[in-house]
Enzyme design. Structure first.
Site, PDB file in Angstrom:
ATOM      1  N   CYS A  70    -118.252 -20.711  13.049  1.00  0.00           N
ATOM      2  CA  CYS A  70    -118.663 -19.546  13.843  1.00  0.00           C
ATOM      3  C   CYS A  70    -119.948 -18.922  13.308  1.00  0.00           C
ATOM      4  CB  CYS A  70    -117.528 -18.521  13.854  1.00  0.00           C
ATOM      5  SG  CYS A  70    -117.932 -17.052  14.815  1.00  0.00           S
ATOM      6  N   CYS A  96    -120.049 -15.101  13.570  1.00  0.00           N
ATOM      7  CA  CYS A  96    -119.297 -14.400  12.512  1.00  0.00           C
ATOM      8  C   CYS A  96    -120.018 -14.478  11.167  1.00  0.00           C
ATOM      9  CB  CYS A  96    -117.914 -15.015  12.307  1.00  0.00           C
ATOM     10  SG  CYS A  96    -117.041 -15.516  13.782  1.00  0.00           S
ATOM     11  N   ASP A  97    -120.535 -15.654  10.836  1.00  0.00           N
ATOM     12  CA  ASP A  97    -120.956 -15.913   9.447  1.00  0.00           C
ATOM     13  C   ASP A  97    -122.450 -16.114   9.251  1.00  0.00           C
ATOM     14  OD1 ASP A  97    -118.298 -15.827   8.691  1.00  0.00           O
ATOM     15  OD2 ASP A  97    -117.987 -17.966   8.961  1.00  0.00           O
TER      16      ASP A  97
END
Ligand code: NAP
Length: 315
Positions: free
Chosen positions: A139, A142-143
């Protein structure tokens, strides 16, 4: 709970990610005393993410595990109960929705299916050990921000891989797009954007064969192989973003609820959460291959809970 028991509930929620736990908060607050069956990854995909920076209400970000633990506690506060089981088969024809896990049977008046989707993984050595916080992730949203000024690689040739690679150019000094063929599967506009981006280098006909860790257990490189010549290579990168598709967790529902070609639930009647079986509702990534965000899954969980409450009131 004994092995051979039959558990009867008004509301059963299958899945304990953002969608399932939000549905639990709403149905519990409606005094419906829901049972959440948590499945193989309690807390869902977010539990594998170290920090969530885009869930509204957390200006400093929030640890993914902590967020899910808080949702769980919030739902328990209003009377949600939990069971840990893997549902193998379902019967949705009768007035009771029946779920079977080994010798245990669950019966519900209404069922909310929020079983999520699992990112497809490569299955190469090192991938599992470094997954979630140690350099291997699925992701970029997200990261990605954790890889500022670093070199990373995205694996895949579809729209997701191109989108992830383009997103990562905001942070990373260089993004390798590693694709197993000599042509991207992505839509032309996405493919052109990725191919022409100055920070993206496409490695055609290439697959990762192993992920290698440094002395701190963090990713330091991947070994690659050319799918045409067989030539081996090594790529020094700090982040490996795998974007080779998702597998919706809908297998027990095949032939019972309407699924698309990829196995995602197809909601009915212009709604996001109604299904072809009255009293059965869907929410989250198992019914959404487009947005796949924690907040959209939570929103669908809320909708499914409200629809379930209304459906029960009508019966
Ligand atoms: P996808 O279209 O199925 O693409 C998966 C990619 O991963 C393919 O390029 C495939 O290679 C590669 N792949 C699969 N297994 C692999 C393996 N074991 N090793 C190496 N590579 C592997 O999946 P997606 O990109 O997640 O897209 C899913 C759907 O969502 C699509 O319909 C897409 O259009 C849509 N989507 C749209 C947008 C957008 O419009 N903005 C964004 C994201 C997703 P091959 O090409 O060789 O098969």
């Amino acid at each position: 709970m004994s092995e051979n028991s039959t558990i009867q509930k008004t509301v059963i929620i299958l899945g304990s990610g953002c969608a399932g736990l939000t549905a639990a908060i709403y149905t519990a607050r409606a005094n419906l005393n829901p049972l959440v069956i948590e499945g193989k990854q309690p807390g869902g995909q977010l539990t594998t993410t170290s920090e969530v920076e885009n869930f509204p209400g957390f200006p400093e970000g929030v640890d993914g595990f902590m967020l899910m633990d808080n949702l769980r506690k919030q739902s328990a506060r209003f009377g949600t109960e939990f069971a840990n089981d893997l549902i193998e088969s379902v019967e949705l024809d009768g007035p009771k929705k029946i779920l079977k896990a080994g010798s245990r049977t669950y019966e519900a008046d209404t069922l909310i299916v929020a079983t999520g989707a699992s990112p497809r993984l490569l299955g190469i050595p090192g991938e599992q050990q470094m997954f979630g916080g140690k350099g291997v992730t699925t992701c970029a949203t997200c990261d990605g921000a954790f890889y500022r000024d670093m070199e990373v690689a995205v694996v895949g040739g579809g729209d997701s891989a191109c989108e992830e690679a383009l997103f990562l150019t905001r942070f990373c000094s260089k993004v390798y797009l590693v694709h197993r063929r000599d042509e991207l599967r992505a839509s032309k506009i996405m493919a052109d954007r990725a191919i022409n981006h100055e920070k993206i280098e496409v490695l055609w006909n290439t697959i990762p064969v192993s992920a290698n860790e440094d002395e701190n257990g963090q990713l330091k490189s991947i070994n690659t192989q050319n799918t045409v010549t067989g030539e081996a290579g090594e790529l020094a990168i700090k982040g490996l973003f795998i974007a080779i598709g998702h597998i919706p967790n809908t297998q027990p529902f095949a032939g019972k609820l309407t699924l698309d070609d990829e196995g995602y639930f197809i909601p009915e009647n212009g709604s996001q959460v109604l299904t072809n079986v009255p009293g059965v509702f869907v929410a989250g990534d198992c019914a959404d291959h487009k947005y796949r965000q924690a907040i959209t899954a939570a929103g669908m969980g809320c909708q499914a809970a409200i629809e379930a409450e209304r459906w029960l009131a009508e019966q």
